[in-house]
Scaffold this motif. Structure first.
Motif, mmCIF file in Angstrom:
data_model
loop_
_atom_site.group_PDB
_atom_site.id
_atom_site.type_symbol
_atom_site.label_atom_id
_atom_site.label_comp_id
_atom_site.label_asym_id
_atom_site.label_seq_id
_atom_site.Cartn_x
_atom_site.Cartn_y
_atom_site.Cartn_z
ATOM 1 N N MET A 77 0.830 -1.199 0.000
ATOM 2 C CA MET A 77 0.000 0.000 0.000
ATOM 3 C C MET A 77 0.866 1.251 0.000
ATOM 4 S SD MET A 77 -2.926 1.138 2.759
ATOM 5 C CE MET A 77 -1.814 1.857 3.959
ATOM 6 N N ALA A 78 1.934 1.230 0.807
ATOM 7 C CA ALA A 78 2.838 2.381 0.864
ATOM 8 C C ALA A 78 3.545 2.605 -0.467
ATOM 9 C CB ALA A 78 3.866 2.171 1.980
ATOM 10 N N ILE A 79 4.021 1.521 -1.079
ATOM 11 C CA ILE A 79 4.741 1.641 -2.354
ATOM 12 C C ILE A 79 3.830 2.165 -3.455
ATOM 13 C CG2 ILE A 79 5.860 0.325 -4.206
ATOM 14 C CD1 ILE A 79 6.998 -1.514 -2.007
ATOM 15 N N GLN A 116 -5.017 -1.316 0.426
ATOM 16 C CA GLN A 116 -5.585 -0.721 1.637
ATOM 17 C C GLN A 116 -6.653 -1.633 2.225
ATOM 18 O OE1 GLN A 116 -5.631 2.654 3.768
ATOM 19 N NE2 GLN A 116 -6.307 0.752 4.701
ATOM 20 N N ALA A 117 -7.534 -2.153 1.367
ATOM 21 C CA ALA A 117 -8.584 -3.051 1.832
ATOM 22 C C ALA A 117 -7.997 -4.324 2.444
ATOM 23 C CB ALA A 117 -9.525 -3.394 0.679
ATOM 24 N N LEU A 118 -7.005 -4.902 1.786
ATOM 25 C CA LEU A 118 -6.396 -6.132 2.288
ATOM 26 C C LEU A 118 -5.613 -5.881 3.575
ATOM 27 C CD1 LEU A 118 -5.269 -7.709 -1.093
ATOM 28 C CD2 LEU A 118 -6.972 -8.641 0.494
ATOM 29 N N THR A 119 -4.974 -4.730 3.684
ATOM 30 C CA THR A 119 -4.283 -4.378 4.929
ATOM 31 C C THR A 119 -5.270 -4.303 6.083
ATOM 32 O OG1 THR A 119 -2.613 -3.111 3.711
ATOM 33 C CG2 THR A 119 -2.804 -2.678 6.068
ATOM 34 N N ALA A 120 -6.424 -3.667 5.850
ATOM 35 C CA ALA A 120 -7.449 -3.552 6.882
ATOM 36 C C ALA A 120 -7.958 -4.921 7.306
ATOM 37 C CB ALA A 120 -8.606 -2.685 6.368
ATOM 38 N N VAL A 121 -8.205 -5.799 6.334
ATOM 39 C CA VAL A 121 -8.711 -7.143 6.622
ATOM 40 C C VAL A 121 -7.689 -7.951 7.435
ATOM 41 C CG1 VAL A 121 -9.284 -9.364 5.571
ATOM 42 C CG2 VAL A 121 -10.269 -7.257 4.648
ATOM 43 N N TRP A 122 -6.411 -7.849 7.058
ATOM 44 C CA TRP A 122 -5.396 -8.644 7.753
ATOM 45 C C TRP A 122 -5.080 -8.082 9.131
ATOM 46 C CZ3 TRP A 122 -3.362 -13.383 6.770
ATOM 47 C CH2 TRP A 122 -3.748 -13.967 5.563
ATOM 48 N N PHE A 123 -5.213 -6.769 9.332
ATOM 49 C CA PHE A 123 -5.094 -6.225 10.681
ATOM 50 C C PHE A 123 -6.225 -6.754 11.561
ATOM 51 C CE2 PHE A 123 -2.143 -2.557 9.673
ATOM 52 C CZ PHE A 123 -1.250 -2.831 10.696
ATOM 53 N N PHE A 124 -7.423 -6.822 10.999
ATOM 54 C CA PHE A 124 -8.547 -7.383 11.742
ATOM 55 C C PHE A 124 -8.256 -8.831 12.133
ATOM 56 C CE2 PHE A 124 -12.419 -9.993 11.655
ATOM 57 C CZ PHE A 124 -13.110 -9.412 12.703
ATOM 58 N N LYS A 125 -7.769 -9.614 11.196
ATOM 59 C CA LYS A 125 -7.445 -11.020 11.477
ATOM 60 C C LYS A 125 -6.372 -11.138 12.553
ATOM 61 C CE LYS A 125 -5.898 -15.303 9.266
ATOM 62 N NZ LYS A 125 -5.461 -15.953 8.003
ATOM 63 N N VAL A 147 -13.020 2.336 4.993
ATOM 64 C CA VAL A 147 -13.468 3.682 4.591
ATOM 65 C C VAL A 147 -12.346 4.394 3.838
ATOM 66 C CG1 VAL A 147 -14.249 5.944 5.399
ATOM 67 C CG2 VAL A 147 -15.140 3.861 6.459
ATOM 68 N N ASN A 148 -11.101 4.196 4.276
ATOM 69 C CA ASN A 148 -9.958 4.750 3.537
ATOM 70 C C ASN A 148 -9.969 4.257 2.095
ATOM 71 O OD1 ASN A 148 -9.077 5.895 5.915
ATOM 72 N ND2 ASN A 148 -7.456 4.408 6.283
ATOM 73 N N MET A 151 -11.192 5.014 -3.675
ATOM 74 C CA MET A 151 -11.949 4.513 -4.815
ATOM 75 C C MET A 151 -12.707 5.646 -5.511
ATOM 76 S SD MET A 151 -14.296 1.100 -5.064
ATOM 77 C CE MET A 151 -15.666 1.682 -4.069
ATOM 78 N N ILE A 152 -13.174 6.624 -4.736
ATOM 79 C CA ILE A 152 -13.812 7.801 -5.337
ATOM 80 C C ILE A 152 -12.817 8.526 -6.231
ATOM 81 C CG2 ILE A 152 -14.776 10.088 -4.836
ATOM 82 C CD1 ILE A 152 -15.943 8.839 -2.250
ATOM 83 N N SER A 153 -11.578 8.625 -5.757
ATOM 84 C CA SER A 153 -10.526 9.236 -6.577
ATOM 85 C C SER A 153 -10.291 8.430 -7.846
ATOM 86 C CB SER A 153 -9.226 9.333 -5.766
ATOM 87 O OG SER A 153 -8.147 9.753 -6.563
ATOM 88 N N ALA A 154 -10.252 7.099 -7.723
ATOM 89 C CA ALA A 154 -10.026 6.231 -8.888
ATOM 90 C C ALA A 154 -11.143 6.398 -9.923
ATOM 91 C CB ALA A 154 -9.919 4.775 -8.454
#
Length: 228
Positions: free
Chosen positions: A24-26, A73-82, A101-102, A107-110
């Motif tokens: 996500m950072a890269i 970002q979505a996958l980072t959020a999911v794995w933090f939850f896990k 939400v991030n 996605m709105i920008s995309a």
């Protein structure tokens, strides 16, 4: 489950979380900080229109990088939850939801980038109409990232809280992350309150330090054993 096996599984989960966070950072650095300014010129929609036409392949790379930011970002959020759900369920849900939400903000920008590319290369004959539409979507892109700063900051609060409370990562890491969250919120409010504060961008510096520290720790060390 055997304690050692459970710890090994948690370390594996932590490192996968760190990997998604790193991706996500890269993609964020490449997309928003490297490619974005090559296409979207702030305050100059006419030049932006020219770039979208003449540098269409570069614009599409920018768009694909925005897709990558959303996904990671979505996958980072999911794995933090896990990673945290077993011991800090409420906080993990908050972290996961606010992280999603991030992803939605980006996605709105995309969507706006894709629309701008389509308009620029459409059959609309009036250049003035194209410039006006490009200006609208350029502003949406900017504000999706700008107002998104609210949740870019908010998702750092449960992350930092869990780090401090669990003591399974460095306590000062959690404190820096929370400070970064505060910085994001204040920076966003200052920007949209119309306050001229030349050092505003430095308010998010603790967040940058904290997030890269988090990435490095997750990838190198994973997570400490529970002290309970």
């Amino acid at each position: 489950m055997d304690v050692n096996k459970e710890q090994k599984n948690l370390i594996k989960t932590a490192r996968i979380t760190g990997l998604w966070y790193l991706m996500m950072a890269i993609t964020g650095i490449l997309g928003f900080m490297v490619y974005h300014s090559q296409i979207f010129v702030s305050g100059n929609p006419a030049r932006t229109l020219t770039n979208l036409v003449e540098l269409e392949s570069t614009a599409r790379i920018r768009l694909l990088l925005e897709f990558a930011i959303v996904i990671t970002q979505a996958l980072t959020a999911v794995w933090f939850f896990k990673l945290f759900k077993d011991n800090y369920e409420w906080e993990a849900w908050t972290l996961g939801i606010w992280g999603m939400v991030n992803a939605l903000a980006i996605m709105i920008s995309a969507i706006s980038i894709a629309t701008a590319i389509g308009i620029a290369n459409s059959d609309i004959s009036a250049t003035e109409d194209k410039v006006l539409l490009i200006q609208v979507f350029q502003n949406i892109i900017s504000n999706a990232w700008g107002i998104g700063g609210l949740f870019f900051g908010l998702w750092l609060f449960p992350m930092g809280y869990i780090v401090i409370k669990s003591k399974r990562l460095p306590v000062w890491l959690g404190r820096v992350i929370i400070l970064g969250g505060i910085g994001y919120l204040i920076s966003t409010v200052i920007r949209y309150a119309g306050i001229d504060f030349s050092y505003n961008r430095f308010l998010i510096l603790p967040a940058t330090i904290g997030e890269f520290w988090m990435i490095g720790y997750l990838l190198i060390f994973g997570i400490r054993p529970s002290i309970e």
